[in-house]
Design a protein around this motif. Sequence first.
Motif, PDB file in Angstrom:
ATOM      1  N   VAL A   1       0.087  10.760   0.893  1.00 51.72           N
ATOM      2  CA  VAL A   1       1.347  11.915   0.693  1.00 51.72           C
ATOM      3  C   VAL A   1       0.491  13.134   0.683  1.00 51.72           C
ATOM      4  O   VAL A   1      -0.464  13.251  -0.142  1.00 51.72           O
ATOM      5  N   LEU A   2       0.869  14.056   1.491  1.00 48.07           N
ATOM      6  CA  LEU A   2       0.166  15.643   1.461  1.00 48.07           C
ATOM      7  C   LEU A   2       1.323  16.364   0.888  1.00 48.07           C
ATOM      8  O   LEU A   2       2.394  16.384   1.350  1.00 48.07           O
ATOM      9  N   ALA A   3       1.004  17.530  -0.060  1.00 49.61           N
ATOM     10  CA  ALA A   3       1.858  18.314  -0.373  1.00 49.61           C
ATOM     11  C   ALA A   3       1.251  19.863  -0.415  1.00 49.61           C
ATOM     12  O   ALA A   3      -0.010  19.832  -0.840  1.00 49.61           O
ATOM     13  N   ALA A   4       1.745  20.844   0.084  1.00 52.04           N
ATOM     14  CA  ALA A   4       1.264  22.300  -0.110  1.00 52.04           C
ATOM     15  C   ALA A   4       2.253  23.244  -0.376  1.00 52.04           C
ATOM     16  O   ALA A   4       3.433  23.205  -0.064  1.00 52.04           O
ATOM     17  N   LYS A   5       1.676  24.031  -1.383  1.00 50.10           N
ATOM     18  CA  LYS A   5       2.657  25.089  -1.790  1.00 50.10           C
ATOM     19  C   LYS A   5       2.315  26.433  -1.161  1.00 50.10           C
ATOM     20  O   LYS A   5       1.139  26.885  -1.188  1.00 50.10           O
ATOM     21  N   MET A   6       3.099  27.071  -0.544  1.00 48.08           N
ATOM     22  CA  MET A   6       2.759  28.318   0.183  1.00 48.08           C
ATOM     23  C   MET A   6       3.525  29.524  -0.472  1.00 48.08           C
ATOM     24  O   MET A   6       4.743  29.416  -0.828  1.00 48.08           O
ATOM     25  N   ASN A   7       2.900  30.575  -0.392  1.00 45.58           N
ATOM     26  CA  ASN A   7       3.365  31.792  -0.886  1.00 45.58           C
ATOM     27  C   ASN A   7       4.148  32.420   0.102  1.00 45.58           C
ATOM     28  O   ASN A   7       4.254  31.819   1.451  1.00 45.58           O
TER      29      ASN A   7
ATOM     30  N   THR B   1      -2.257  19.038  -2.376  1.00 41.74           N
ATOM     31  CA  THR B   1      -2.425  17.867  -2.926  1.00 41.74           C
ATOM     32  C   THR B   1      -2.627  16.664  -1.990  1.00 41.74           C
ATOM     33  O   THR B   1      -1.740  16.827  -0.984  1.00 41.74           O
ATOM     34  N   HIS B   2      -3.528  15.954  -2.277  1.00 45.67           N
ATOM     35  CA  HIS B   2      -3.653  14.516  -1.279  1.00 45.67           C
ATOM     36  C   HIS B   2      -3.879  13.215  -1.955  1.00 45.67           C
ATOM     37  O   HIS B   2      -4.478  13.083  -2.749  1.00 45.67           O
ATOM     38  N   ASP B   3      -2.561  12.447  -1.866  1.00 53.68           N
ATOM     39  CA  ASP B   3      -2.746  11.185  -2.529  1.00 53.68           C
ATOM     40  C   ASP B   3      -2.991  10.213  -1.345  1.00 53.68           C
ATOM     41  O   ASP B   3      -1.953  10.068  -0.422  1.00 53.68           O
ATOM     42  N   GLN B   4      -4.100   9.220  -1.618  1.00 54.05           N
ATOM     43  CA  GLN B   4      -4.063   8.349  -0.216  1.00 54.05           C
ATOM     44  C   GLN B   4      -4.167   6.979  -1.087  1.00 54.05           C
ATOM     45  O   GLN B   4      -4.791   6.609  -1.929  1.00 54.05           O
ATOM     46  N   ALA B   5      -3.223   6.084  -0.551  1.00 56.43           N
ATOM     47  CA  ALA B   5      -3.406   4.723  -1.064  1.00 56.43           C
ATOM     48  C   ALA B   5      -3.971   3.588  -0.083  1.00 56.43           C
ATOM     49  O   ALA B   5      -3.676   3.904   1.244  1.00 56.43           O
TER      50      ALA B   5
ATOM     51  N   THR C   1       0.806  -1.260   0.035  1.00 55.52           N
ATOM     52  CA  THR C   1       0.238   0.049   0.070  1.00 55.52           C
ATOM     53  C   THR C   1       0.811   1.089  -0.038  1.00 55.52           C
ATOM     54  O   THR C   1       1.354   1.653   0.956  1.00 55.52           O
ATOM     55  N   LYS C   2       1.262   1.684  -1.060  1.00 55.40           N
ATOM     56  CA  LYS C   2       1.934   3.034  -1.284  1.00 55.40           C
ATOM     57  C   LYS C   2       1.628   3.920  -2.450  1.00 55.40           C
ATOM     58  O   LYS C   2       1.045   3.375  -3.633  1.00 55.40           O
ATOM     59  N   VAL C   3       1.593   5.045  -2.078  1.00 52.48           N
ATOM     60  CA  VAL C   3       1.008   6.012  -3.236  1.00 52.48           C
ATOM     61  C   VAL C   3       2.134   6.062  -4.449  1.00 52.48           C
ATOM     62  O   VAL C   3       3.310   5.998  -4.078  1.00 52.48           O
TER      63      VAL C   3
END
Lengths: 721, 157
Positions: A443-449, A458-462, A304-306
């Motif tokens: 896996v969660l990723a955020a782009k901040m200014n 973005t959220h990827d759930q496996a 179980t892996k993104v």
Amino acid sequence: MATENKKTFSRRKFFQRSAIVLGGVVVATYAAKGVIRRFIAETAEGMDMPSMLANNEALLWFEILPDNTVLMKSPKIEMGQGIFTGFAMLAAEELEMPLDRIKVEHASTSNGPIDKVSTGGSNSTSSLYVTIREVAATMREMLKIAAAKQWGIKPSEVKAHNGELSSGNRKITYAALAAGTKDWEVPEIPALKPASEFRFVGKDFKRIDLKQKVLGKPIFGIDQTFPGMLYGAILQSPYIGGKLKSVKTDLAAQSPGVVKVIHEDDLVAVVAKSRYAAQTALEKMEAQWDVPKKWQQDEFVALTKVGTGTRVNVQNEGSAESAIKDHPEEVFKQEYRTPMAVHAHMEPNGSVVHAEENKATVWTGTQAPDMVRGAVSSALGLGKDEVNLKVAFSGGGFGRRMDLLQPQNVARISKIVGQPVHVFNTREQEFMNGVFRPQTHHVLAAKMNKNGEVEAITHDQATPDQIFSMAPENVGAFFLGADFISAGHGASIMYNVKNKSTSVWHQQLPVTTGIWRSVGIFPNTFAIESFMNELAHKTGKDPIALRMDLLKGSEKINKRYQKVLEVLAEKSGWDKTKPEGTGRGVAICNDRKTIAAAVAEVEIIDGMIKVRKITQVIDPGMVINPEGIRMQVEGATMMGLTATLYEEIKVKDGQIASSNFHEYPMVTLADTPEIEVVIVQGHDEPYGVGEPPMGPVAPAIGGAILQLTGKAVRSLPIRLS
Amino acid sequence: MEIDFTINGKATRLNIDPAMPLLWVVRDELNLKGTKFGCGKAMCGACTLHVDGEAFRSCSIPAEFVSGKSVTTLEGLSESEEHLHPIQQAWMEENVPQCGYCQPGFMMAAARLIEQYPAPTDEDIKNNITNICRCGTQPRILKAIRRAAEIKQSLKS
């Protein structure tokens, strides 16, 4: 669809059958098309159960008993949620009966059609909120019409109150009227009482099943006994994917009390005069297993892996993925994991089945009565109508009873020995042959200014599925790709971020995974809300203020979020000074329109996590029984606490490594924090209650630990090291 | 083997396998279903009952152990269904059970606890009762045990 014909037919059938059961003291029901549509729509909207399970003959039945009480036959099952109490309150409201004169029991096929919609998804009360009142109001009007006929007046001149009908000096109880009435006139569905006139709804009531449970009455499946009943024990593989190679049954056959040893195709079982004798004999069987692969924990988790398996995108607004891909230096990214778990409901799974010549009777606690009936009828070569299912109270369910639990095998055994047979799992069978809560990877990723504002997320759930095992093999995976319906529930980002994208990844595990209380809400809220707490920590923002900011908006839901967070901050003393050595963390989720948020207060003492207090605020829309809601929120908080601190199913040498509670610790009284439940009524229709508060528990505790130690919690159960 | 013992005040003689766990004697031979099976390994406490006034996890004691002794199950805890034991009264007041399956074991463990600790603190309760409840009724169980001790005290005075 010939609704009218169907309606007449159903009604007639109802009267005939009920008359046999009760000697004629019966008033009836309806099967309106509105009800049917609502069932399907709300089932689909609940997004928890595939609509193939939906029902098109949903009937709810009331019977007026000679002692002037009303018996309601519930199509939904009671496994601890307290729904029977809520149902009784709704019925009492329109029936004009005192609450203590309403009894609720499970519908069975001998006294009414069983609901094909399973019980789950926290929707029992919300989906029947209108239906029960409509049926009850219809019945009340039928009584008024019958009384009016008897007295030669208009129905509008008859008053229904406290289980009695009256007009001037004339008075008759519902029971007396029902006993003397043969022909009932069923009116159109009457207008329902406005909420302002509710006498019960909104007030606190204790459980209507309280006394039976305090007296320890034999209400569960495992408690059922019948003349001539024998006890069975079924051989189950102790290995993942293990297939029986050979088995020696001689010793088992000679074991005291054994009536028969069965070895028929895939079914190996002992039948004995007592459960003790059956289990003792089963242990004497010498079985050899073909094990295709001896799984170890690391390789199992790696399934179980993104990035592995099939991806289904379920949310895509703006251009989140490119924003994140193109600016890696401005991206904050983290991974989270939750483990497999079992349901560990206290009454093990099993059933009592009596297979006879051309019929069969099944006694069991199940969340999926229709599926059980289907399985038993095909195992015995009977029509579905020839299988009568008597639904017992369930000693916990939590999703495990959405699956089959072997009634088909118990039915086969009963047919072979020609007696009722009682088969219930050992705890070891429960754990090692369970249907598991899927493990997840996020896996969660955020782009901040530059100002620290989130521009893209973005959220990827496996996750393995929770519902594919309900359909024929490969069908679910083929049509859906990934289980975004149940296991992926709650994966989407609810925050107001311009660019957001969510995907669910699926790869099958070699064990069956299934529904577990709150489905995807528990892992997804853990991942998303832990990430939000990390974002707040990184940018130096207050975690509640950050959420308030990202949940602003003009929609009603935004106002509900704000209100819940405001109340939570106030009740938890968020802005007050913390006791020394205490951390506070927060989390929030939206589970099918119910908003649940919590603050946890945590200490670390001698390297051990001590959760001191959890404040839960829930906005479940309209409130029916506040006391029932508090119980459910407390329960979800404790189950969430177990899942946060202890629960984990591992595999080792091809087996499930936890065989019983010594290898699967759970919370006890010693772990119990102070729990404060605050209810906010944010809407005028009810939503679910049983599952949403599971969501915020783990990330709130994780947030408290982050605040206390500076270290983020990224996998469950939490291990400090 | 013939075993003589008292069950809920009644003298009983059973001809059974002396190794049969007391839980199954009570449930299947005597048809008293209030004592529950949960784990079979004395870990969850669902099968708790009293033998000569002490709390035992009946899944893990053999039938022969109770020879000549007195066994009380939840069915024998109260005088009658109308006159409940203080533990059951408190369980009613605090609206404790959810699914209800583990509650008999908790009530039997708690009934013994308030004999030993007439005014138990939360610590006394937490240190002595290790039963498992999956529905999450623990917060109410803590309240109910303290309440039961009060009820019991008030009956004495």
